[in-house]
Design an enzyme around this catalytic site. Structure first.
Site, PDB file in Angstrom:
ATOM      1  CD  GLU A 234       0.055  -3.400   2.987  1.00 39.08           C
ATOM      2  OE1 GLU A 234      -0.212  -4.504   3.524  1.00 39.08           O
ATOM      3  OE2 GLU A 234      -0.714  -2.443   2.983  1.00 39.08           O
ATOM      4  CB  CYS A 268      -2.167  -5.825   6.313  1.00 35.50           C
ATOM      5  SG  CYS A 268      -3.133  -6.549   4.979  1.00 35.50           S
TER       6      CYS A 268
END
Length: 465
Positions: A234, A268
């Site tokens: 990720e 993020c």
């Protein structure tokens, strides 16, 4: 890089730690392997009881660990408490659901018969020790969302956490120890990034998961690929936030502020690029800038603070470089654009909205990791989708529209791991989370997440006689 707690609100180094030497790393690998040989044979009831105990302990520790997180990386204390609560929820969710998520699966009777089997099924078995390379921005949540499903699946964990959150990292190891997990079932490795390759190449380590930067992901993926080991990545994100004419504008604006500055803008999955239909652009831009400018920046331990410091001096410098480059090339700062007055210590930056952003600017392509929003005007849905997809990232996306035809079109055409309508991107233990393109691959959470680190085993029995 030193392994140390440095308070980003003051720049003061509070505590330093020695990195493990090779002998100490070897000892932990031995313990992980031994723990897995025992732990993989435990039943779901035993694992669930241990996980529920860990959740109970974390719930009791929530205020203390929240203060530790805020001290180490600067998020507002209220958000740190919420992070701890989310971890407790996720641990209990996997304790409740892991057994059913990993229950044996039975192929269709026609396929079993066609294979020549008397019976057949699919079983999910643990892989072994999993190395988790984790970031500082959600120092508890990022680890727990890996650890809870991995441990419930029968794996054991090795945590290489970011070097600026060592006390949080050590707390997590101690949490699982106090809950009664076998010795070595979850260990924190206080090591620098230079030692990751040695650990990952060790044959006792079965797989790896990383949340972090694109260069870090590329490095871990290449090493794991060379060793033919499973990885889940990720990585970064530059999520679009589309606002179309049918949107509830007041809610869209208020949510936009939260979506951009949560965790001091260092997330993020934070919305970063605000793409607004021309019919509502002017009103949205005015309200958005006004609300961003009204946020209180300051001491993250203070309950009234909305935005604390960036996690490091380098992080602030990187953000300043992007904003300065944008304004140099013609972007307009509708609010912010620099360091707040009166906060001379620590690594603070003003909530900022940049309009008139073009492809000549670095910020058009690069992730802005801090409370800086870029604003784009779109003539219609087609252009909004084009701008949204014009990035190397594809973590998640947000869209505000009540038009069902537009919603279906956006689900079809937005290139991202998630599409969130009339709200902001958020992760939940029951739903898969992850990205596409350079935001990574694989999924965390939900049934997809717990199965990532399982050996999906076909079991086949031939007919007798």
């Amino acid at each position: 890089m030193a392994i140390a707690t440095v308070n980003p609100a003051t720049g003061e180094t509070l505590k330093t730690f020695d990195a493990l030497n090779e002998g100490e790393i070897e000892d932990r690998l031995v313990r992980a392997d031994q723990a897995w040989q025992e732990y993989r044979t435990t039943g779901f009831d035993r694992r669930a009881n241990l996980m529920r105990k860990a959740a109970e302990l974390l719930e009791a520790d929530a205020d203390d660990i929240a203060r530790t997180m805020t001290t180490e990386m600067g998020k507002p204390l209220a958000q740190a408490r919420a992070e701890a609560a989310k971890c407790v929820k996720t641990m209990r969710w996997y304790a409740d659901h892991a057994e059913s998520l990993l229950a044996d699966e039975h192929p269709r009777a026609a396929d079993i018969k066609d294979s020549g089997a008397a019976r057949a099924y699919v079983r999910y078995r643990p892989l072994g020790p999993v190395l988790a390379v984790m970031p500082w921005n959600f120092p508890l949540w990022q680890v727990i969302r890996f650890a809870a499903p991995a441990l419930m699946a029968g794996n054991v964990g090795l945590l290489k956490h970011s070097s600026n959150v060592p006390q949080t990292a050590l707390y997590i190891e101690d949490l699982f120890r106090r809950a009664g997990f076998p010795d070595g079932a979850f260990q924190t490795l206080l090591i620098g990034s230079g030692s990751v390759e040695m650990v990952l190449r060790d044959p006792r380590v079965a797989a790896a998961t990383l949340t972090g930067s694109e260069p870090a992901g590329r490095s871990v993926a290449s090493i794991a690929g060379d060793e033919i080991k499973k990885t889940v990545l990720e990585l970064g994100g530059s999520d679009p936030y589309l606002v179309l004419p049918s949107a509830d504008l007041e809610k869209a604006v208020s949510t936009a502020v939260t979506a951009r500055v949560q965790n001091n803008g260092q997330s993020c999955i934070a919305a970063k690029r605000f793409i607004v239909h021309t019919d509502v652009y002017d009103e949205f831009a005015s309200r958005f800038a006004e609300k961003m400018a009204a946020l209180k920046v300051g001491d993250p331990m203070a309950e009234e603070t909305h935005v604390g410091p960036l996690s490091s001096e380098q992080g602030r410098s990187d953000l300043e470089e992007l904003v300065d480059d944008a304004t140099l090339h013609g972007a307009t700062a509708l609010c912010g654009g620099g360091r707040p007055k009166g906060l001379d210590r620590g690594w603070f930056y003003e909530p900022t909205v940049l309009a008139d952003v073009t492809k000549e600017m670095k910020i058009y392509y690069e992730e802005a990791f801090g409370p800086v929003a870029t604003l784009f005007r779109a003539a219609g849905l087609e252009e909004a989708i084009e701008i949204a997809n014009d990035t190397s990232f594809g973590l998640s996306s947000n869209a505000w529209t009540e038009d069902e035809a537009e919603q279906e079109r956006l689900v079809r055409d937005l290139r991202a791991g998630g599409v969130f309508f009339n709200g902001m991107t958020a992760s939940h233990p029951g739903m898969p989370f992850g990205g596409t393109k350079r935001s990574g691959y694989g999924r965390e959470l939900g049934d997809h997440g717990i199965r990532e680190f399982c050996n999906i085993t076909t079991v086949w029995y031939g007919a007798k006689g």
